[in-house]
Design an enzyme around this catalytic site. Structure first.
Site, PDB file in Angstrom:
ATOM      1  CG  HIS A  15     -47.124-117.248  -4.797  1.00 49.15           C
ATOM      2  ND1 HIS A  15     -47.521-118.565  -4.647  1.00 49.15           N
ATOM      3  CD2 HIS A  15     -46.435-117.214  -5.966  1.00 49.15           C
ATOM      4  CE1 HIS A  15     -47.074-119.284  -5.664  1.00 49.15           C
ATOM      5  NE2 HIS A  15     -46.426-118.484  -6.474  1.00 49.15           N
ATOM      6  CG  HIS A  16     -47.303-111.077  -3.525  1.00 51.46           C
ATOM      7  ND1 HIS A  16     -46.459-110.397  -4.387  1.00 51.46           N
ATOM      8  CD2 HIS A  16     -46.527-111.989  -2.896  1.00 51.46           C
ATOM      9  CE1 HIS A  16     -45.234-110.887  -4.281  1.00 51.46           C
ATOM     10  NE2 HIS A  16     -45.255-111.854  -3.388  1.00 51.46           N
TER      11      HIS A  16
END
Length: 523
Positions: free
Chosen positions: A443-444
């Site tokens: 999620h980066h």
């Protein structure tokens, strides 16, 4: 040009809420456009249940193209579509990154972005329950908490890592990340506390603020190399707003999409999909990269893992897969439940996960349009595991997680490996196959509108303006030239504070007396 607003902000996520608040404090009139709704879902406050939000109404539910490095799989990319943005869906882990990350930004062509430059901003953001020091701040708006009740399995994991020879790091936010640590979380009263809650919600009825909920931005309005406003869908109609300045804070996927649909990007690529380019910026959508995870999952046969009071993930470690590295390239994250990330995975409900992770990827991808119409989907090619060095790091991290699961400190739980499972050996070949089959996003996503001075740079690192355009700033994870060593939410908030300081002339890191009014309104 007359307007009811001085600024239009696109996206009410981690960055947008910060900038809106600071502009209001400085006396400006602000319109904030958010495609999602209010954060009324009762799951949102409970960090341990965050995974239940993925794929729901608060999630953009992006998906990559088929990833060759992941054996042709499409990877799901959850992103927040709600007040609070992805800070309403994530694990609320506060990680600044390593000192070297920011010194590298500075070296790569972002003057003024070194560790010594950003450290005072991080300190000014934080209301750290560990107290103020040379490295930490205690008077900011955003709660950063390390004193929370931790799941007992996490205590055993901490002990097991140290049994393996990994040193305990009591503050991985000091600039030195190496070691195993209890996480620091953005929580208040053990519940999620994001920038919407900390910055903007307390003054949401401000007379100079209008929040447009459910406002889907279609394109920017550009006149003579100046962005003069936005076109967006709202309450069943296409509407426009105009303002002297627009600030794009839609994230590493949303921000380049808005630019590309507006004709701002690689001119030839835009023509190929039927869009007339209005400003040629070759780097828009390029340099996409992300951290990746691969799960090592256990069930327990002697003791059942209790439900967590605060987070599903409460400990992590930073480790160098090769001793000659300058900074760690892996960040395993530890969950007090079995994280069956893929639809193809199943197993017992009771257990824990030691999830291998890489945080210094070399692979790069891109975001492009598939067609000229507003509803034509975007192509998100993450380039996941394209570079063999990333595969090697993730394999090393999986191998380390398996070793951690077999430590004496965890023996009392009776751990039994579910994934990769006994049929997957510890050989490089078997583990490479496993990580290519199971890798998922951390999620980066970052980098798609990177700041810098080279030909692929999109944003000026001193002014946050898009090169060659006036009236438009970008301030979110998309402008990071390289992903930091760790979770990206804290750096995105730091970027927002620095952008706000440039726009208002009030730097919270240098003039705390000028933000007394802001602090006094803290709940």
């Amino acid at each position: 040009m007359t307007s009811a607003f001085d600024y239009i902000i696109i996206g009410a996520g981690s960055a947008g809420n910060v900038i809106a608040r600071r502009l209001l404090d400085a006396g400006h009139r602000v319109a904030l456009l958010e495609a999602g709704g209010q954060d009324t879902n009762p799951i949102i406050p409970n960090l341990a249940e965050a995974g239940a939000l993925w794929g729901g109404p608060e999630d953009w539910a992006y998906q990559t193209t088929e990833q060759e490095g992941c054996n042709g799989r499409k990877l799901n990319l959850p992103r927040g579509k709600v007040m609070g943005g992805s800070h309403a869906l994530n694990a609320a882990i506060w990680v600044r990154g390593a000192k070297q990350d920011y010194d590298t930004w500075n070296y790569l062509g972002c003057p003024g972005w070194g560790w010594d430059d950003v450290l005072p901003v991080f300190k000014a953001i934080e209301a750290f329950d560990g107290g103020e020091s040379e490295l930490r701040g205690a008077d900011g708006l955003l709660d950063v908490v390390e004193d929370f009740p931790m799941n007992p399995i996490q205590d055993s994991i901490l002990e097991g890592a140290q049994e393996m020879g990994i040193e305990r790091n009591d503050d991985y936010n000091s600039g030195v990340v190496d070691g195993v640590s209890k996480m620091q979380l953005n929580v208040r009263n053990n519940k999620r506390f994001n920038t919407w809650h900390a910055y903007l919600k307390p003054i949401a009825d401000h007379p100079n603020l209008r929040i447009y909920i459910g406002a889907l931005v279609r394109r920017l309005l550009v006149e003579d190399a100046t962005v003069v406003g936005v076109e967006f869908d709202y309450e069943g109609q296409t509407q426009t707003l105009r303002a002297p300045e627009t600030v794009l804070t839609a994230g590493a996927i949303g921000s380049p999409e808005v630019l590309l649909r507006s004709g701002i990007g690689p001119a030839e690529e835009l023509r190929e999909v039927g869009i007339d380019p209005v400003h040629d910026v070759p780097g828009v959508g390029k340099n996409l990269h992300d951290h990746l995870l691969s799960p090592v999952i256990y069930t327990t046969t002697k003791r059942e893992v209790p439900a967590s009071e605060v987070g599903a993930a409460e400990t992590h470690l930073f480790w160098k897969s090769r001793p000659d590295l300058a900074v760690p390239d892996t960040q395993p994250i530890h969950f007090a439940l079995p994280m069956y990330f893929l639809d193809s995975m199943s197993g017992p409900d009771n257990g824990f996960s030691l999830v291998a992770g890489i945080v210094r990827p070399l692979s790069r991808g891109e975001i492009t349009l598939s067609g000229p119409n507003p509803d034509d989907p975007i192509n998100i090619d993450l380039g996941a595991l394209r570079d063999q060095a990333d595969v090697d790091s993730l394999v090393a991290s999986v191998r380390q997680c398996r070793e951690l699961g077999s430590t004496e400190a965890l023996a009392d739980w009776g751990p039994q490996e579910v994934y990769p499972g006994p049929e997957v050996s510890d050989s490089d070949e078997d583990l490479e196959q496993y990580v290519r089959d199971t890798a998922v996003t951390y999620h980066h996503q970052v980098g798609t509108c990177k700041m810098g001075l080279d030909e692929l740079a999109v944003v000026d690192p001193r002014t946050f303006q898009v090169h060659g355009l006036t009236g438009l700033r970008i301030a979110d994870a998309s402008i990071m030239p390289a992903v930091p060593t760790g979770n990206t939410n804290a750096p995105a908030i730091m970027i927002a504070e620095r952008a706000a300081a440039h726009l208002t002339g009030v730097d919270i890191a240098k003039a705390p007396s000028q933000v007394t009014a802001a602090l006094s309104s803290r709940a």
